[in-house]
Scaffold this motif. Structure first.
Motif, PDB file in Angstrom:
ATOM      1  N   MET A   1     116.351  37.887  92.842  1.00 31.14           N
ATOM      2  CA  MET A   1     116.518  38.128  91.419  1.00 31.14           C
ATOM      3  C   MET A   1     117.647  37.245  90.910  1.00 31.14           C
ATOM      4  O   MET A   1     118.746  37.225  91.470  1.00 31.14           O
ATOM      5  N   ASN A   2     117.406  36.494  89.856  1.00 35.66           N
ATOM      6  CA  ASN A   2     118.396  35.585  89.328  1.00 35.66           C
ATOM      7  C   ASN A   2     119.494  36.349  88.594  1.00 35.66           C
ATOM      8  O   ASN A   2     119.248  37.368  87.953  1.00 35.66           O
ATOM      9  N   THR A   3     120.719  35.828  88.666  1.00 32.24           N
ATOM     10  CA  THR A   3     121.833  36.426  87.948  1.00 32.24           C
ATOM     11  C   THR A   3     121.568  36.354  86.449  1.00 32.24           C
ATOM     12  O   THR A   3     121.172  35.303  85.938  1.00 32.24           O
ATOM     13  N   PRO A   4     121.765  37.458  85.718  1.00 30.25           N
ATOM     14  CA  PRO A   4     121.529  37.424  84.270  1.00 30.25           C
ATOM     15  C   PRO A   4     122.429  36.409  83.578  1.00 30.25           C
ATOM     16  O   PRO A   4     123.555  36.136  84.017  1.00 30.25           O
ATOM     17  N   ALA A   5     121.930  35.849  82.496  1.00 26.85           N
ATOM     18  CA  ALA A   5     122.714  34.882  81.730  1.00 26.85           C
ATOM     19  C   ALA A   5     123.922  35.573  81.104  1.00 26.85           C
ATOM     20  O   ALA A   5     123.861  36.738  80.690  1.00 26.85           O
ATOM     21  N   ALA A   6     125.035  34.840  81.055  1.00 23.33           N
ATOM     22  CA  ALA A   6     126.234  35.360  80.395  1.00 23.33           C
ATOM     23  C   ALA A   6     125.978  35.504  78.902  1.00 23.33           C
ATOM     24  O   ALA A   6     125.288  34.684  78.291  1.00 23.33           O
ATOM     25  N   GLU A   7     126.544  36.539  78.312  1.00 17.85           N
ATOM     26  CA  GLU A   7     126.401  36.772  76.877  1.00 17.85           C
ATOM     27  C   GLU A   7     127.586  36.244  76.087  1.00 17.85           C
ATOM     28  O   GLU A   7     127.593  36.293  74.858  1.00 17.85           O
ATOM     29  N   VAL A   8     128.588  35.747  76.795  1.00 17.99           N
ATOM     30  CA  VAL A   8     129.754  35.145  76.162  1.00 17.99           C
ATOM     31  C   VAL A   8     130.267  34.054  77.091  1.00 17.99           C
ATOM     32  O   VAL A   8     130.225  34.192  78.310  1.00 17.99           O
ATOM     33  N   GLY A   9     130.707  32.948  76.501  1.00 16.03           N
ATOM     34  CA  GLY A   9     131.218  31.850  77.295  1.00 16.03           C
ATOM     35  C   GLY A   9     132.647  32.119  77.766  1.00 16.03           C
ATOM     36  O   GLY A   9     133.516  32.479  76.974  1.00 16.03           O
ATOM     37  N   ILE A  10     132.887  31.965  79.063  1.00 10.29           N
ATOM     38  CA  ILE A  10     134.218  32.174  79.645  1.00 10.29           C
ATOM     39  C   ILE A  10     134.558  30.944  80.478  1.00 10.29           C
ATOM     40  O   ILE A  10     133.789  30.566  81.371  1.00 10.29           O
ATOM     41  N   ASP A  11     135.685  30.301  80.159  1.00 13.98           N
ATOM     42  CA  ASP A  11     136.129  29.155  80.944  1.00 13.98           C
ATOM     43  C   ASP A  11     137.634  29.234  81.170  1.00 13.98           C
ATOM     44  O   ASP A  11     138.308  30.149  80.677  1.00 13.98           O
ATOM     45  N   ASP A  12     138.146  28.276  81.928  1.00 15.04           N
ATOM     46  CA  ASP A  12     139.568  28.287  82.287  1.00 15.04           C
ATOM     47  C   ASP A  12     140.458  28.328  81.050  1.00 15.04           C
ATOM     48  O   ASP A  12     141.464  29.056  81.016  1.00 15.04           O
TER      49      ASP A  12
END
Length: 286
Positions: A1-12
């Motif tokens: 099962m593929n990991t669900p897509a993120a609903e918000v962008g999170i980066d460094d």
């Protein structure tokens, strides 16, 4: 099962701005550790971690951890990821987030089952300390702590895709028919698989990820006897917990239910798939 897509962008950059804006005294180098099913985890400096929900469904889970882990830590002798600080929405990020301790070690999932026997006694002690009556406002979880019969449809569906279903289905039917838990709703970790147990050498350094925290039947957590251990260590673990024969058999049923989930839904994660195979092997032993 593929990991669900993120609903918000999170980066460094976002995480750095959140930490510097709300907890500037803790600001430091950030290293991405995990971009998982529900959360993104960064290491912060040498001693801390930052955990941020990447999907709306995980927000209540992290709020539950913030609310209850400080309470539960007082009942157990094993380290828990008790929040050091909590964060609020900001910098375009919409949800609460947590700064917690960083624990060194490796998970039990990274150790063969034969090498996990050293945590049988401390894990039993952790569960004995945790499994005490929970208050009425404890978190609710429809998939953990409930009667085994409530998981019947889901388990049967998963068994259709598992080669050993001819052996496993009669066992599931027998275990799901056991009398349900009659005692008070007890505090539960809810997800006692090897990936949530951190080892320091051969000992238990910490118990991680309380996202499934709930209350109900302690057999849910006692499923660790099959999820984590081989036959010998399982008996050591059992000797350290207070479980009558029916509760122990329900725990075997919970292990079967969790094992089918791991076996059926971990095609893209060989480590979790291997845990699923291990569990199903063990429940067929006893």
């Amino acid at each position: 099962m593929n990991t669900p897509a993120a609903e918000v962008g999170i980066d460094d950059d976002l995480v750095d701005r959140l930490v510097r804006g709300q907890h500037p005294d803790l600001a430091g180098p950030l290293t991405l550790v995990a971009n998982g099913w529900d959360n993104v985890v960064y290491r912060l400096g040498a001693d801390l971690s930052v955990r941020l929900p990447r999907r709306r469904v995980a927000v209540d889970l992290i709020v539950n951890e913030q609310r209850w882990l400080p309470v539960l830590a007082g009942h157990v002798e094993v380290a828990l990821p008790v929040p050091v600080r909590t964060g609020v929405p900001g910098e375009g990020y919409p949800w609460p987030w947590t700064i917690a301790p960083w624990f060194e070690g490796r998970t039990a999932a990274d150790v063969p089952p034969s090498g996990r026997s050293g945590i049988a006694v401390p894990l039993a002690g952790f569960m004995t300390g945790l499994h005490r009556p929970a208050p009425p406002d404890a978190p609710r979880n429809p998939f953990r702590g409930v009667p085994l019969a409530a998981r019947d449809e889901a388990v049967r569906q998963r068994l259709r895709s598992i080669p050993r279903s001819a052996e496993l289905l009669p066992l599931w039917e027998k275990l799901a028919a056991l009398p349900p838990w009659q005692g008070p709703a007890l505090w539960l970790h809810g997800d006692p698989h090897p990936g949530n147990l951190l080892l320091d050498g051969e000992g238990l350094a910490a118990v991680l990820d309380f996202g499934d925290l709930t209350s109900g039947d302690p057999a849910t957590d006692l499923a660790a006897a099959w999820l984590v251990f081989d036959e010998h260590a399982r008996e050591v673990f059992r000797s350290g917990v207070d479980a009558d024969e029916v509760t122990w058999e329900r725990a075997r049923g919970w292990a079967l239910a969790m094992g089918t989930a791991l076996a059926a839904h971990s095609a893209d994660d060989p480590g979790m798939a291997a845990i699923g195979d291990h569990v199903l092997d063990q429940v067929l032993l006893a």
